[in-house]
Design a protein around this motif. Structure first.
Motif, PDB file in Angstrom:
ATOM      1  N   PRO A  57       0.904  -1.432  -0.018  1.00 16.71           N
ATOM      2  CA  PRO A  57       0.006  -0.077  -0.092  1.00 16.71           C
ATOM      3  C   PRO A  57       0.884   1.133  -0.133  1.00 16.71           C
ATOM      4  O   PRO A  57       2.013   1.287   0.646  1.00 16.71           O
ATOM      5  N   SER A  58       0.369   2.444  -0.781  1.00 15.86           N
ATOM      6  CA  SER A  58       1.232   3.740  -0.778  1.00 15.86           C
ATOM      7  C   SER A  58       1.203   4.324   0.604  1.00 15.86           C
ATOM      8  O   SER A  58       0.260   4.139   1.367  1.00 15.86           O
ATOM      9  N   PRO A  59       2.224   5.141   0.889  1.00 16.28           N
ATOM     10  CA  PRO A  59       2.177   5.806   2.347  1.00 16.28           C
ATOM     11  C   PRO A  59       0.800   6.852   2.364  1.00 16.28           C
ATOM     12  O   PRO A  59       0.672   7.030   3.601  1.00 16.28           O
ATOM     13  N   ASP A  60       0.169   7.235   1.277  1.00 18.26           N
ATOM     14  CA  ASP A  60      -0.890   8.110   1.493  1.00 18.26           C
ATOM     15  C   ASP A  60      -2.315   7.286   1.562  1.00 18.26           C
ATOM     16  O   ASP A  60      -3.340   7.960   1.810  1.00 18.26           O
ATOM     17  N   MET A  61      -2.203   6.088   1.939  1.00 21.87           N
ATOM     18  CA  MET A  61      -3.288   5.198   2.060  1.00 21.87           C
ATOM     19  C   MET A  61      -3.928   5.550   3.398  1.00 21.87           C
ATOM     20  O   MET A  61      -3.008   5.404   4.405  1.00 21.87           O
ATOM     21  N   GLN A  62      -5.295   5.664   3.531  1.00 19.22           N
ATOM     22  CA  GLN A  62      -5.831   6.013   5.007  1.00 19.22           C
ATOM     23  C   GLN A  62      -6.157   4.825   5.460  1.00 19.22           C
ATOM     24  O   GLN A  62      -6.810   3.544   4.918  1.00 19.22           O
ATOM     25  N   ILE A  63      -6.103   4.552   6.736  1.00 18.08           N
ATOM     26  CA  ILE A  63      -6.269   3.427   7.646  1.00 18.08           C
ATOM     27  C   ILE A  63      -7.811   3.450   8.092  1.00 18.08           C
ATOM     28  O   ILE A  63      -8.071   4.457   8.524  1.00 18.08           O
ATOM     29  N   GLU A  64      -8.429   2.696   8.006  1.00 13.98           N
ATOM     30  CA  GLU A  64     -10.102   2.404   8.032  1.00 13.98           C
ATOM     31  C   GLU A  64     -10.235   1.589   9.257  1.00 13.98           C
ATOM     32  O   GLU A  64      -9.608   0.546   9.079  1.00 13.98           O
ATOM     33  N   ALA A  65     -11.313   1.715   9.917  1.00 13.66           N
ATOM     34  CA  ALA A  65     -11.704   0.468  10.747  1.00 13.66           C
ATOM     35  C   ALA A  65     -12.266  -0.714  10.039  1.00 13.66           C
ATOM     36  O   ALA A  65     -12.627  -0.454   8.961  1.00 13.66           O
ATOM     37  N   SER A  66     -11.920  -1.774  10.724  1.00 14.44           N
ATOM     38  CA  SER A  66     -12.144  -3.075   9.954  1.00 14.44           C
ATOM     39  C   SER A  66     -11.312  -3.508   8.903  1.00 14.44           C
ATOM     40  O   SER A  66     -11.295  -4.603   8.290  1.00 14.44           O
ATOM     41  N   ASP A  67     -10.266  -2.665   8.633  1.00 12.68           N
ATOM     42  CA  ASP A  67      -9.049  -3.147   7.723  1.00 12.68           C
ATOM     43  C   ASP A  67      -8.314  -4.112   8.618  1.00 12.68           C
ATOM     44  O   ASP A  67      -8.367  -4.380   9.880  1.00 12.68           O
ATOM     45  N   THR A  68      -7.639  -4.839   7.740  1.00 10.93           N
ATOM     46  CA  THR A  68      -6.559  -5.628   8.407  1.00 10.93           C
ATOM     47  C   THR A  68      -5.103  -5.513   7.789  1.00 10.93           C
ATOM     48  O   THR A  68      -5.132  -5.413   6.459  1.00 10.93           O
TER      49      THR A  68
END
Lengths: 162, 403
Positions: free
Chosen positions: A130-141
């Protein structure tokens, strides 16, 4: 698909599974839990023994055959040892994690914990690298790689203990 | 030698027998008997090395009780694996195969027994001895040869189940007749007592399940084992005390436990106990046997083998056909049923208890040594026939076709 179940008094149970082309897979489950696998080339042929599995092994092989994740990614702590001390770990992102809403770069994961996020799983899709600007979302793994202590550090960051 | 050393010699000997069995890749049962025979007073007792006698295991009270416990646990397991509901599903085919087997082999046994011993009770015992195939050895061979996954396993296991059910009733009558003596009234009386006790046990097995369920309700393995053994041995012992076969009582207690949720746990927990005492039983059979008596019964045994090998092959073949198997597989069923084993020996042990009362001592001993020799040879012959079945199968296919 045809499966027949037969009682084998004093031994256990027998399941015959039609696997196409006239072939049958015969599974003998002993009362002790041991499974024996046989292949029958056609209706008239003798069963040829393929292998024998202990109860535990049989269940493990069964999970793999079933296509279930052998290392279930939902778990918050599943680890695979790549080499001595280096782990590949899966982390589920909970709703209340302080990282929710931050980008990978913004969370500064690498700097603060020493692990590298090598993949993200979202809604069943896996985003590798994943690129550094990807946002982390709830229920991601998040799939991370790093030394054991770094992984532990990351887990604390993820759960807000840091 | 009835001290701890003697028991040690006994267990070390049966342990050695397992090594030989593994080495020769054969069923261990005949080796238990043989090693018992070797260490008996009638063999080892006859020799001495440099003035010291060889170690001899005599039939002490411990050995006899151990053997009795072996019978109890063997039959208890048989009952435990009986699932009446499952059995009823395929009852029709099992009865057909079982009746063919019973009619041919028990019938031949009666004729043979009377021709050999000229005594109706002896004939009745011989009929049971040559009728009943060995569940233990045959099941083991089925697994070893991989036949367990083939169609021939169904009629074989089905017939064994039928035989086991029959033998429960048979043993009741046989034990009552043997203890009842030659007086017809007394014999009828003891058969009556035995059968009423069986009916009581049957009712217990049918309606007592909730009680048996609660009796074993505990999380401790220790308590489960102790309670199961307590119930089983107490009821079996009581049965024996009133002249009913302890084996049959144990069989019904096993059946009573079968529908409970504890069956699987009981099987895994009690299996080592069964195997230990069953080994003592087979060993004891050997100890009680004087091989010198084999010479006297050699002719009878030869006659029995010549008659009862073909009868089992024939009944097995017909049973296979009744299960819609082709001639080749039906032939396998026949060859597979030839092995006789533990139940024939249990009947022989019953015969021995009648020595001097319902049977003359000489006759009881003759029946006993006959059975031991017969079982030893049939267990070898039967497993060999299964191992080298190919020419027989070719014959069946050539003679009767492929369908």
């Amino acid at each position: 698909m045809d499966v027949t179940e037969t009682d084998l008094p004093g031994v256990g149970k027998k399941h015959e599974v039609d696997i196409g082309g006239g072939q049958q897979l015969v599974v003998v489950t002993h009362n002790t839990g041991t499974r024996e696998l046989y292949l029958k080339e056609d209706d008239d042929a003798d069963s040829e023994k393929l292998l024998e599995l202990s109860d535990r092994l049989a269940r493990m092989v069964g999970t793999i055959l079933e296509g279930a994740y052998f290392q279930p990614v939902e778990s918050s702590h599943v680890e695979t040892m790549l080499s001595e001390g280096t782990l590949l770990e899966w982390y589920a992102v909970e709703n209340d994690s302080p990282l929710v809403g931050k980008t990978l770069a913004g969370a500064n994961v690498g700097q603060r914990t020493g692990v590298t996020v090598v993949a993200m799983q979202r809604d069943g899709n896996v985003i590798a690298g994943p690129s550094p600007d990807m946002q982390i979302e709830a229920s991601d793994t998040l799939v991370v790689i790093g030394e054991r202590e770094n992984c532990e550090q990351f887990e604390r960051l993820l759960t807000g203990d840091l | 030698m009835a001290d701890l050393l003697g028991i040690g010699v006994l267990f070390a000997a049966v342990a050695a027998a397992t090594l030989v069995a593994v080495w020769l890749n054969k069923s261990v049962i005949p080796f238990y008997i043989l090693i018992g025979m070797l260490l008996s007073p009638s063999v080892a007792g006859q020799f001495s090395v440099a003035g010291y006698g060889l170690p001899v295991v005599e039939s002490s009270e411990f050995v006899e009780l151990g053997a009795e416990l072996g019978i109890v646990f063997l039959l208890f397991f048989l009952g435990l694996e009986f699932n009446l509901d499952r059995l009823l599903e395929s009852w029709e085919r099992i009865t057909r195969a079982g009746t063919i087997d019973l009619g041919i082999n028990f019938g031949a046994g009666l004729v043979l027994g009377f021709a050999l011993f000229r005594d109706p009770l002896a004939a009745f015992l011989i009929a049971g001895i040559v009728y009943i195939s060995s569940s233990a050895i045959i099941t083991k061979s089925l697994i070893d040869l991989g036949w367990i996954a083939n169609d021939e396993a169904d009629p074989m296991l089905g017939t064994l189940v039928f035989e086991d059910l029959f033998i429960a009733v048979y043993l009741t009558v046989a034990a009552a007749l043997v203890t009842g003596g030659s007086d017809v009234g007394a014999a009828a009386m003891s058969v009556g007592v035995a059968l009423s006790f069986i009916v009581a046990l049957l009712l217990l097995a049918r309606y007592g399940t909730p009680w048996f369920e609660r009796a074993l309700q505990t999380t401790s393995n220790e308590f489960t084992v102790v309670r199961a053994v307590g119930i089983t041995v107490l009821i079996s012992g009581f049965a024996l005390a009133i002249g009913v076969s302890e084996a049959v009582a144990a069989f019904f207690v096993g059946m009573a436990f079968a529908p409970t949720t504890h069956t699987h746990k009981l099987e895994s927990l009690l299996e080592p106990l069964r195997d230990t005492f069953a080994a003592v039983f087979f060993f004891w059979i050997g100890v009680e046997t004087d091989p010198r008596l084999f010479a006297g019964v050699a002719g009878l045994v030869a006659a029995a083998i010549v008659v009862t090998t073909p009868t089992k092959i024939l009944s097995g073949y017909l049973s296979g056909r009744a299960y819609d198997l082709n001639p080749r597989r039906s032939m396998r069923v026949g060859l597979g049923m030839v092995t006789r084993g533990e139940f024939s020996l249990i009947i022989a042990a019953v015969a021995l208890t009648g020595a001097g009362t319902s049977l003359s001592t000489a006759l009881a001993n003759a029946v006993y040594s006959f059975t031991v020799a017969y079982v030893l040879l049939m267990s070898i012959l039967g497993t060999m026939l299964m191992q080298y079945s190919a020419p027989f199968e070719q014959f069946a296919t050539a003679r009767f076709g492929t369908e």
